[in-house]
Design a protein around this motif. Sequence first.
Motif, short mmCIF file in Angstrom:
data_model
loop_
_atom_site.label_atom_id
_atom_site.label_comp_id
_atom_site.label_asym_id
_atom_site.label_seq_id
_atom_site.Cartn_x
_atom_site.Cartn_y
_atom_site.Cartn_z
N HIS A 108 -17.30 -2.49 3.65
CA HIS A 108 -16.50 -1.37 4.15
C HIS A 108 -16.56 -1.23 5.67
N GLU A 112 -13.53 -1.97 8.39
CA GLU A 112 -13.07 -0.97 9.35
C GLU A 112 -13.09 -1.52 10.77
N SER A 116 -9.86 -2.11 13.03
CA SER A 116 -9.67 -1.38 14.28
C SER A 116 -9.48 -2.36 15.44
N HIS A 130 -9.17 1.00 -2.05
CA HIS A 130 -8.47 2.21 -2.44
C HIS A 130 -7.79 2.88 -1.24
N GLU A 131 -8.42 2.76 -0.08
CA GLU A 131 -8.02 3.50 1.11
C GLU A 131 -7.35 2.62 2.14
N ARG A 134 -4.39 3.87 4.12
CA ARG A 134 -4.77 5.04 4.92
C ARG A 134 -5.62 4.65 6.12
N GLU A 135 -6.41 3.60 5.93
CA GLU A 135 -7.27 3.15 7.04
C GLU A 135 -6.47 2.43 8.11
N PHE A 150 1.83 -3.46 -5.08
CA PHE A 150 1.43 -3.32 -3.68
C PHE A 150 2.12 -2.14 -3.03
N LEU A 154 4.16 1.51 6.66
CA LEU A 154 5.21 1.09 7.58
C LEU A 154 4.85 1.39 9.04
N ASN A 155 4.14 2.51 9.22
CA ASN A 155 3.73 2.85 10.60
C ASN A 155 2.84 1.76 11.17
N GLU A 174 4.82 1.96 -3.12
CA GLU A 174 4.74 3.13 -2.25
C GLU A 174 4.94 2.65 -0.83
N VAL A 175 5.71 3.41 -0.08
CA VAL A 175 5.87 3.10 1.35
C VAL A 175 5.46 4.34 2.10
N ARG A 176 4.43 4.22 2.92
CA ARG A 176 4.00 5.43 3.63
C ARG A 176 4.17 5.26 5.13
#
Lengths: 176, 699
Positions: A108, A112, A116, A130-131, A134-135, A150, A154-155, A174-176
Amino acid sequence: MVRGIQRVSWMILLVARLTWAETQYSAEDVKCAYTLNFAKFIDWPPDVFGSPRDGFHICVPAQGAIADRMEALYSGQRVQNRAIELLKLSERDSWSRCQVAYLNGLAHGARERVLSALRGKPVLTIGESHEFNREGGVIQLRHAGVHIRFSVNLNAAEKARLRISSKLLKLAEEVR
Amino acid sequence: MWQRCGALFYALSVVSAFAEMPSERPVTELSIEELRDVRVTAIATGTAKPERLNPGVITVLTIRDLERMGARTLGDALEGVPGLHVSRSSHRYTAKYLVRGISTTFNPQTLVMLNGAPLTSLIRGDRSTVLQILPISMVARVEIIRGPGSAVHGADAFAGVINIVTRSAREIGGTELAASLGSFDSRQAWYRHGGRYGELELALLVDYDETDGHRRIVEQDAQTQLDRALGTRASHAPGPVALSAKRLTALIDGEKGKWRLRGSFHAGWNLGTGPGIAEALDPDSKARGSRATFDLTHHEPDLGPGWELDSRFSFYHATQQFDRGLRLFPPGADLGGGSFPEGMIGSPDAWERQLRLTESLFYSGFENHRLRLGVGYSHGHLYRVRESKNFAPDFSPLPELRDVTDTSAAFLPESLRTNFHALLQDEWGFHEDWEATAGVRYDYYSDFKGTVNPRLALVWAATPRLNGKLLYGAGFRAPSFAELYTTNNPVTLGNRGLKPERIDMYELAWSYDSGRDWSGTMNLFHYKVRDLITFVRDPGVAGTTAQNFASQDGTGVELESRFAVSPAIRLQANYGYQNAVSKSGSVVAGAPNHHLYARVDWEPVGEWLLGTQVNWVGKRARVPEDSRPALRGFATLDFLFSTRLWQRALRLSGGIRNLLDADVREPGNPPSSEGQAAAIPGDLPQEGRSFRIEAAYSW
């Protein structure tokens, strides 16, 4: 009687094996195939490739189980008109030379850190945690019952200057 | 016989050979559409459905959420969940997780699990009152399901379920060491290590903390009233609540192939008694306790085409001890039967153990169906009760401390409970955009017999961005040993004829995700609770007996929204409203009707994160017998920060909580009957302004 049972059980076995044989692959292989497909539906900024002879770099953690499968499945394959070069990396290596970074198999904290370091760089990050979206990861794979699906951040893709085709977006769960 | 076997073997090999014929296309030739429909052999567990498609109203707090909230304890983290308020009981200020306004004194209606195994104490049905659940440094994820879940989780999944998932070796990925300092002489240090040793993934976590507690002042306590009535001067009030603590927790997690073993040990000592066990301040007594858990799981992902099997064995052991006894009332107290020069002393020590064995079989061979069949057995034993006291059942003093262990005068008899359960569930994707889940579970208990709890859920993926859910669930709460078996207590008596509490809940939930900068959810719920266990006054005598007496109906709504103002600024807020009414028509006391939580996170530059959060809790109603006005609400404001230095190896974080030093109070126990005053009329004062800073180094 016994014969009848035998016959029925053969038939059941036959039917079962056939139905399953038709569509069954290992989860690892399906993930490798997805990765290859994603690369076909995404445009990288042209300055990413130095010369026309440069390979297409797919990077994967060296210790992960999927690295071996990628090696077997990607041999001789081409993406974006370039030969695939599979790079097996550790957390400490530079991941920014990759076009695709498959980050599952990293711990993990390490994931990260790599994510980054890659922020804003033109690298397609793929993960299974899972994240992951979001990460800040671009594509997240996940098990949905017996299927693998999958979702796309998009951002994150835009920040990485990756252009994702609308076809791929339509197939995303899902497209976030 | 041999011939038949031979024939069968031959047939099998033909079939296998046929199946493995190169009719399969290489996987790399499949299109994305085809890949979506491929069935894969290894089905991961723990990769549950995303929240939006889960057949329940669920909130997941991740490591990142916990960090951003600056959570020091699970209570801090859970306060930000819509529909959930973390109150404090007058029993050592133990956390009460009030979900949708449903709770009795010890809050047994919320099920708390550690990695899927219940942490419920047999004595009161709560989490042990002398122990913390788990330090936040060990937590990877908290999953909160609002609404009943007895069709899956069995007993006590009543108002809601909180599952705490600990950090695995992979999530730690290295070694980390941290120390923190905070107000009230709070100090904490923790160590985490996660690594891979051959095929074994191993995590080791250790956490130590100590604190003096906030020592807010209780102006009047139960003894103040006795002093007034009997002319004594024994009370320690006004005086501070006693919340000192020293705690050590260790956790080990080993995973190899299909096996996973997790063990934890948690010990607390030098534990203050809060406002006093009998709500009379007791600054000198200390409690100690320990809890050990052990959990072995085996996951077989491919038992045959479409078959999966999960097996689990878990063990729980807990103790509570009061070495030098608790001063229920202070030296000089007199309860009408004579003076206690040393104070009224009791030491209700207890030891309990629980074993659980469960098997879950999954089958996904039928098109669009996933079936689950489960069976389980549990064994709970309050195997040792030890008690000394210096008072008689009528509260008159005894000449010395008397050991009443193994006599009928002990507070609770040693008791045993066994349970067997079976469950069946089907998840049926009957249309591309629709999925139905139906399940039912039967539980048989050795002490209160059988109960059946169904659930039904319909999930609709209206568009890729909009989802709707229609849910029905039933739940039950097992009577605790204290409610069933308490003897020799002149104030509260157990009742062996108790039935489980029951709940039925209906929910309608919508969630929307714009895919870019905002998302929102809305949940509407209505529930009926029957057979709530309360202690009812016995006609003609002073005491009370546990009875399935109360009921309540509740309705409410929860709204939640997240909004990214810019890539660096994120806003999130949630609001919960609940209105619960008891059988008599009065508003249910103790829980807020309104609760609002909002947070802004700002990443101004580089690795810096600044956050601020507001928590507003509305007024809390009183029981009809209580003449006091409703307990007023409060709002707290926190400022939090974190940053990473030295190539992210060092993480600094901290903040100020309750910056404006708001006077936060949680309701104490209500008066026992009309015309009487509550033991602590000014309610339970909570932490004021506090500071904390933490440094964590990883390599």
